[in-house]
Design a protein around this motif. Structure first.
Motif, PDB file in Angstrom:
ATOM      1  N   SER A 196      -3.314   2.911  -7.659  1.00 50.86           N
ATOM      2  CA  SER A 196      -2.119   3.764  -7.752  1.00 50.86           C
ATOM      3  C   SER A 196      -0.845   2.965  -7.478  1.00 50.86           C
ATOM      4  CB  SER A 196      -2.231   4.972  -6.822  1.00 50.86           C
ATOM      5  OG  SER A 196      -2.253   4.526  -5.494  1.00 50.86           O
ATOM      6  N   ASN A 197      -0.946   1.986  -6.594  1.00 47.77           N
ATOM      7  CA  ASN A 197       0.266   1.209  -6.309  1.00 47.77           C
ATOM      8  C   ASN A 197       0.595   0.213  -7.411  1.00 47.77           C
ATOM      9  OD1 ASN A 197       1.121   2.350  -3.810  1.00 47.77           O
ATOM     10  ND2 ASN A 197      -0.765   1.532  -2.944  1.00 47.77           N
ATOM     11  N   VAL A 198      -0.431  -0.339  -8.046  1.00 43.08           N
ATOM     12  CA  VAL A 198      -0.176  -1.239  -9.176  1.00 43.08           C
ATOM     13  C   VAL A 198       0.542  -0.460 -10.283  1.00 43.08           C
ATOM     14  CG1 VAL A 198      -1.305  -2.467 -11.075  1.00 43.08           C
ATOM     15  CG2 VAL A 198      -1.999  -2.927  -8.716  1.00 43.08           C
ATOM     16  N   LEU A 199       0.115   0.795 -10.476  1.00 46.32           N
ATOM     17  CA  LEU A 199       0.736   1.587 -11.542  1.00 46.32           C
ATOM     18  C   LEU A 199       2.193   1.939 -11.213  1.00 46.32           C
ATOM     19  CD1 LEU A 199      -2.318   3.836 -12.491  1.00 46.32           C
ATOM     20  CD2 LEU A 199      -1.407   1.851 -13.728  1.00 46.32           C
TER      21      LEU A 199
ATOM     22  N   PRO B   2       0.781  -1.245   0.000  1.00 44.05           N
ATOM     23  CA  PRO B   2       0.000   0.000   0.000  1.00 44.05           C
ATOM     24  C   PRO B   2       0.808   1.288   0.000  1.00 44.05           C
ATOM     25  CG  PRO B   2      -0.909  -1.548   1.603  1.00 44.05           C
ATOM     26  CD  PRO B   2       0.412  -2.099   1.142  1.00 44.05           C
ATOM     27  N   VAL B   3       2.145   1.220   0.161  1.00 40.52           N
ATOM     28  CA  VAL B   3       2.932   2.467   0.152  1.00 40.52           C
ATOM     29  C   VAL B   3       3.879   2.584  -1.043  1.00 40.52           C
ATOM     30  CG1 VAL B   3       2.867   2.693   2.675  1.00 40.52           C
ATOM     31  CG2 VAL B   3       4.820   1.565   1.620  1.00 40.52           C
ATOM     32  N   ILE B   4       3.778   1.671  -2.015  1.00 37.64           N
ATOM     33  CA  ILE B   4       4.773   1.702  -3.101  1.00 37.64           C
ATOM     34  C   ILE B   4       4.825   3.063  -3.779  1.00 37.64           C
ATOM     35  CG2 ILE B   4       5.597   0.669  -5.251  1.00 37.64           C
ATOM     36  CD1 ILE B   4       3.747  -1.630  -4.820  1.00 37.64           C
ATOM     37  N   SER B   5       3.651   3.589  -4.155  1.00 39.85           N
ATOM     38  CA  SER B   5       3.687   4.808  -4.969  1.00 39.85           C
ATOM     39  C   SER B   5       4.301   5.964  -4.184  1.00 39.85           C
ATOM     40  CB  SER B   5       2.303   5.160  -5.508  1.00 39.85           C
ATOM     41  OG  SER B   5       1.413   5.334  -4.441  1.00 39.85           O
ATOM     42  N   SER B   6       4.162   5.944  -2.853  1.00 39.06           N
ATOM     43  CA  SER B   6       4.746   7.051  -2.102  1.00 39.06           C
ATOM     44  C   SER B   6       6.221   6.835  -1.790  1.00 39.06           C
ATOM     45  CB  SER B   6       3.953   7.328  -0.823  1.00 39.06           C
ATOM     46  OG  SER B   6       3.668   6.143  -0.151  1.00 39.06           O
ATOM     47  N   ILE B   7       6.657   5.592  -1.720  1.00 35.98           N
ATOM     48  CA  ILE B   7       8.057   5.372  -1.328  1.00 35.98           C
ATOM     49  C   ILE B   7       8.987   5.214  -2.535  1.00 35.98           C
ATOM     50  CG2 ILE B   7       8.200   2.846  -1.085  1.00 35.98           C
ATOM     51  CD1 ILE B   7       9.463   3.457   1.710  1.00 35.98           C
TER      52      ILE B   7
ATOM     53  N   SER C 154      -2.980 -11.163  -8.400  1.00 40.28           N
ATOM     54  CA  SER C 154      -3.213 -11.111  -9.855  1.00 40.28           C
ATOM     55  C   SER C 154      -4.401 -10.218 -10.157  1.00 40.28           C
ATOM     56  CB  SER C 154      -3.552 -12.495 -10.421  1.00 40.28           C
ATOM     57  OG  SER C 154      -2.557 -13.409 -10.110  1.00 40.28           O
ATOM     58  N   LEU C 155      -5.415 -10.356  -9.319  1.00 41.28           N
ATOM     59  CA  LEU C 155      -6.611  -9.541  -9.506  1.00 41.28           C
ATOM     60  C   LEU C 155      -6.294  -8.063  -9.253  1.00 41.28           C
ATOM     61  CD1 LEU C 155      -9.622 -10.109 -10.023  1.00 41.28           C
ATOM     62  CD2 LEU C 155      -9.927 -10.286  -7.554  1.00 41.28           C
ATOM     63  N   MET C 156      -5.516  -7.792  -8.204  1.00 36.81           N
ATOM     64  CA  MET C 156      -5.114  -6.410  -7.918  1.00 36.81           C
ATOM     65  C   MET C 156      -4.349  -5.842  -9.120  1.00 36.81           C
ATOM     66  SD  MET C 156      -3.842  -7.103  -4.000  1.00 36.81           S
ATOM     67  CE  MET C 156      -2.866  -5.638  -3.738  1.00 36.81           C
ATOM     68  N   ALA C 157      -3.414  -6.645  -9.640  1.00 39.48           N
ATOM     69  CA  ALA C 157      -2.570  -6.168 -10.739  1.00 39.48           C
ATOM     70  C   ALA C 157      -3.404  -5.926 -11.994  1.00 39.48           C
ATOM     71  CB  ALA C 157      -1.459  -7.183 -11.020  1.00 39.48           C
ATOM     72  N   TYR C 158      -4.524  -6.606 -12.093  1.00 39.51           N
ATOM     73  CA  TYR C 158      -5.384  -6.488 -13.277  1.00 39.51           C
ATOM     74  C   TYR C 158      -6.330  -5.289 -13.180  1.00 39.51           C
ATOM     75  CZ  TYR C 158      -8.318  -8.150 -17.117  1.00 39.51           C
ATOM     76  OH  TYR C 158      -8.997  -8.267 -18.295  1.00 39.51           O
ATOM     77  N   LEU C 159      -6.537  -4.791 -11.970  1.00 37.34           N
ATOM     78  CA  LEU C 159      -7.562  -3.757 -11.720  1.00 37.34           C
ATOM     79  C   LEU C 159      -7.464  -2.537 -12.649  1.00 37.34           C
ATOM     80  CD1 LEU C 159     -10.001  -3.243  -9.776  1.00 37.34           C
ATOM     81  CD2 LEU C 159      -8.412  -1.947  -8.355  1.00 37.34           C
ATOM     82  N   PRO C 160      -6.274  -1.964 -12.867  1.00 34.08           N
ATOM     83  CA  PRO C 160      -6.223  -0.779 -13.727  1.00 34.08           C
ATOM     84  C   PRO C 160      -6.661  -1.051 -15.164  1.00 34.08           C
ATOM     85  CG  PRO C 160      -4.207  -1.001 -12.465  1.00 34.08           C
ATOM     86  CD  PRO C 160      -4.974  -2.279 -12.284  1.00 34.08           C
ATOM     87  N   ARG C 161      -6.699  -2.333 -15.548  1.00 29.62           N
ATOM     88  CA  ARG C 161      -7.101  -2.624 -16.930  1.00 29.62           C
ATOM     89  C   ARG C 161      -8.622  -2.660 -17.086  1.00 29.62           C
ATOM     90  NH1 ARG C 161      -3.130  -7.468 -18.885  1.00 29.62           N
ATOM     91  NH2 ARG C 161      -1.492  -7.042 -17.382  1.00 29.62           N
TER      92      ARG C 161
ATOM     93  N   PHE D 102     -11.299   4.102  -0.991  1.00 32.32           N
ATOM     94  CA  PHE D 102      -9.857   4.136  -0.696  1.00 32.32           C
ATOM     95  C   PHE D 102      -9.176   2.837  -1.128  1.00 32.32           C
ATOM     96  CE2 PHE D 102      -6.444   3.004   2.304  1.00 32.32           C
ATOM     97  CZ  PHE D 102      -5.533   3.995   1.978  1.00 32.32           C
ATOM     98  N   PHE D 103      -9.853   1.721  -0.852  1.00 32.89           N
ATOM     99  CA  PHE D 103      -9.282   0.400  -1.147  1.00 32.89           C
ATOM    100  C   PHE D 103      -8.896   0.284  -2.626  1.00 32.89           C
ATOM    101  CE2 PHE D 103      -9.885  -4.276  -1.844  1.00 32.89           C
ATOM    102  CZ  PHE D 103      -8.961  -4.738  -0.930  1.00 32.89           C
ATOM    103  N   SER D 104      -9.854   0.614  -3.538  1.00 32.77           N
ATOM    104  CA  SER D 104      -9.568   0.449  -4.964  1.00 32.77           C
ATOM    105  C   SER D 104      -8.576   1.515  -5.434  1.00 32.77           C
ATOM    106  CB  SER D 104     -10.843   0.494  -5.794  1.00 32.77           C
ATOM    107  OG  SER D 104     -11.381   1.778  -5.775  1.00 32.77           O
TER     108      SER D 104
END
Ligand code: UDP
Ligand code: UDP
Ligand code: UDP
Length: 455
Positions: free
Chosen positions: A198-201, A120-125, A148-155, A191-193
């Motif tokens: 943002s972190n997947v990206l 949950p902190v990748i994009s900020s760190i 896998s589902l999380m990684a697919y969400l932005p698509r 917030f969850f989605s």
């Protein structure tokens, strides 16, 4: 005293909120330290739950070679999300405070080889890691399937989200029923989605992804995530993470008196409380099943608020009637030790991923009763791997009141069925993965080597 071996790679670990995140990070910390790394754990203060602060104190007491870096968070600022979950609020506070880590991390000695952060902190760190020229790795605390589902969400296009009766086809995974996907994940204003998206990206800024699973257990999802089309950095299934408290004595004499594999253990993890009505229905269901039980009762999301009295909720007559049959405890127990106990023959679990992987490692069959978040998708993994049974459609947590007779039937089905044989096969496969020439151990050693190389 902490180690200052200047030749060893120095790794900073940065877990987010909740025991479901802290425990796997502490396990990774101990695994890296026992394989020669210098380890610093960044602990965000104050923690949400008492369980987290207690766990941190006892962890550092038994691992004096691991450094603790206390990180005092900025006060929570109201955000655009209507966010009431204290764990999510903590994630937001951490994200808003990350910039304060820059001077702290740059002055650490020996200088850092890598930061291993929480999803949950990748994009900020990630910018911080670039500015400090430190490699960024992450730990994923859910299943490879849910990731896998999380990684697919932005698509998935915002305006074209699937309806509840549909399925989502994630490449390489086959269809996932939308009814198994947590509703907040398909709500673009939640917030969850938003946090996942943002972190997947930002995953392309990550050098490697440690995940608490192993090839045999989740081969399909691991393969899908490892394919070049997944867009995800190298996946390192280095699980099951090892326990860091091996050998610590438990204090449940009642359990020692029970015959092997005769007791069902019931726990819904560190942050899920059933409603009072559902608790009473579960109690009667356990009684009706006739099976011996050990039940960890939890009545509020954050342990500091858990003031309900066990006897009042369940009633003295229930406790009197079941005093030979079972034990109901309130408060934190050491779940790994309980699952490792020879008397335990089954586990009613909400399928938090740590619980699933502990049951896999210790060979305990699960009756999967998922409640929230990633748990229904994790339960799909349990069923696919043959580690246990799924309850029928019992809805999301709190959606409906599940009847005592249904609960009793499912418990009997688990405890009287032949599930332990298969669960022991899973345990064997988990053990192999962790052996010196096993898949998980190999990846972990490779990771430690890569900490030494700068590019
Ligand atoms: N746990 C424990 N004692 C308890 C409750 C939970 O040791 O009384 C541990 C459990 O073994 C697991 C973690 O806390 O390692 C909970 O993580 P999980 O992913 O299963 O569920 P969550 O709490 O995140 O919903
Ligand atoms: N929740 C929980 N454990 C989890 C995930 C969620 O206790 O692993 C909580 C969550 O914080 C919320 C409630 O359960 O307060 C319902 O969660 P959900 O994510 O289904 O929907 P929300 O109410 O957040 O929109
Ligand atoms: N997660 C996330 N953003 C959040 C909360 C959770 O990306 O705001 C991730 C979390 O790291 C985990 C997965 O979503 O990998 C499932 O989270 P959930 O809250 O359901 O369970 P938890 O692991 O926190 O018990």
């Amino acid at each position: 005293m902490a180690t200052t071996d200047v030749t060893a790679p120095h790794v900073a670990l940065f877990p987010c909120a909740g025991m479901g995140h802290l425990l796997p990070f502490l396990r990774v910390a101990a695994m890296l330290a026992s394989r020669g790394c210098t380890v610093t754990i960044i602990t965000a203060q104050p923690t949400v739950s008492a369980a987290e602060s207690d766990q941190l104190s006892s962890f550092f007491a038994i691992h004096p070679q691991i450094n603790r870096l206390e990180f005092r968070l900025l006060p929570y600022k109201k955000s655009k999300f209507t966010n009431e979950d204290p764990f999510f609020i903590q994630i937001e506070s951490i994200v808003n405070s990350v910039h304060l880590l820059h001077p702290i991390l740059s002055s650490l000695l020996p200088s850092l080889s890598a930061i291993v952060a929480d999803f949950p902190v990748i994009s900020s760190i990630s910018q911080l890691a670039i500015d400090l020229s430190i490699s960024l790795y992450i730990v994923i605390t859910t299943s490879a399937r849910f990731f896998s589902l999380m990684a697919y969400l932005p698509r998935l296009a915002h305006d074209n989200y699937p309806k509840r009766n549909d399925c989502i086809e994630v490449p390489g995974l086959g269809p996932i029923p939308v009814s198994n996907i947590p509703p907040p994940m398909l709500n673009p204003n939640h917030f969850f989605s938003e946090n996942i998206r943002s972190n997947v990206l930002s995953l392309n800024k990550v050098k490697g992804i440690l995940i608490n699973t192993f090839n045999w257990f989740e081969s399909e999802a691991i393969q899908a995530l490892s394919s070049s089309s997944s867009g995800v950095a190298p996946l390192l299934p280095v699980g099951p993470f090892e326990s860091f408290e091996i050998g610590k004595a438990h204090n449940l004499p009642w359990l020692d008196e029970q015959t092997p594999e005769s007791v069902i253990f019931i726990s819904f993890g560190s942050r899920t409380a059933l409603s009072k009505d559902q608790i009473r229905e579960l109690g009667t269901g356990l009684e009706k099943s006739g099976c011996k039980f050990l039940w960890v009762l939890k009545t509020s999301k954050v342990d500091k608020d858990d003031k309900d009295d066990r006897d009042e909720i369940l009633g003295e007559s229930f406790l009197e009637r079941t005093k030979e049959q079972g034990l109901v405890v309130k408060g934190w127990v050491n779940q790994e030790q309980i699952l490792a106990h020879p008397a335990i023959g089954g586990f009613v679990s909400h399928c938090g991923w740590n619980s699933v992987i502990e049951a896999a490692r210790l060979g305990v069959p699960i009756l999967a009763w998922p409640q929230h978040g990633d748990q229904k998708v994790n339960a799909e993994v349990v069923e696919k791997a043959g580690l246990g049974l799924l309850v029928g459609d019992w809805g999301w947590g709190g959606e409906k009141l599940v009847d005592k007779n249904e609960i009793a039937d499912k418990i009997k089905e688990l405890m009287l069925g032949k599930n332990t044989t298969r669960a022991k096969e899973v345990k064997e496969k988990a053990r192999h993965a962790r052996e010196i020439n096993g898949t998980s151990e190999g990846l972990l050693r490779g990771l430690i080597d890569s900490f030494q190389s700068k590019e």
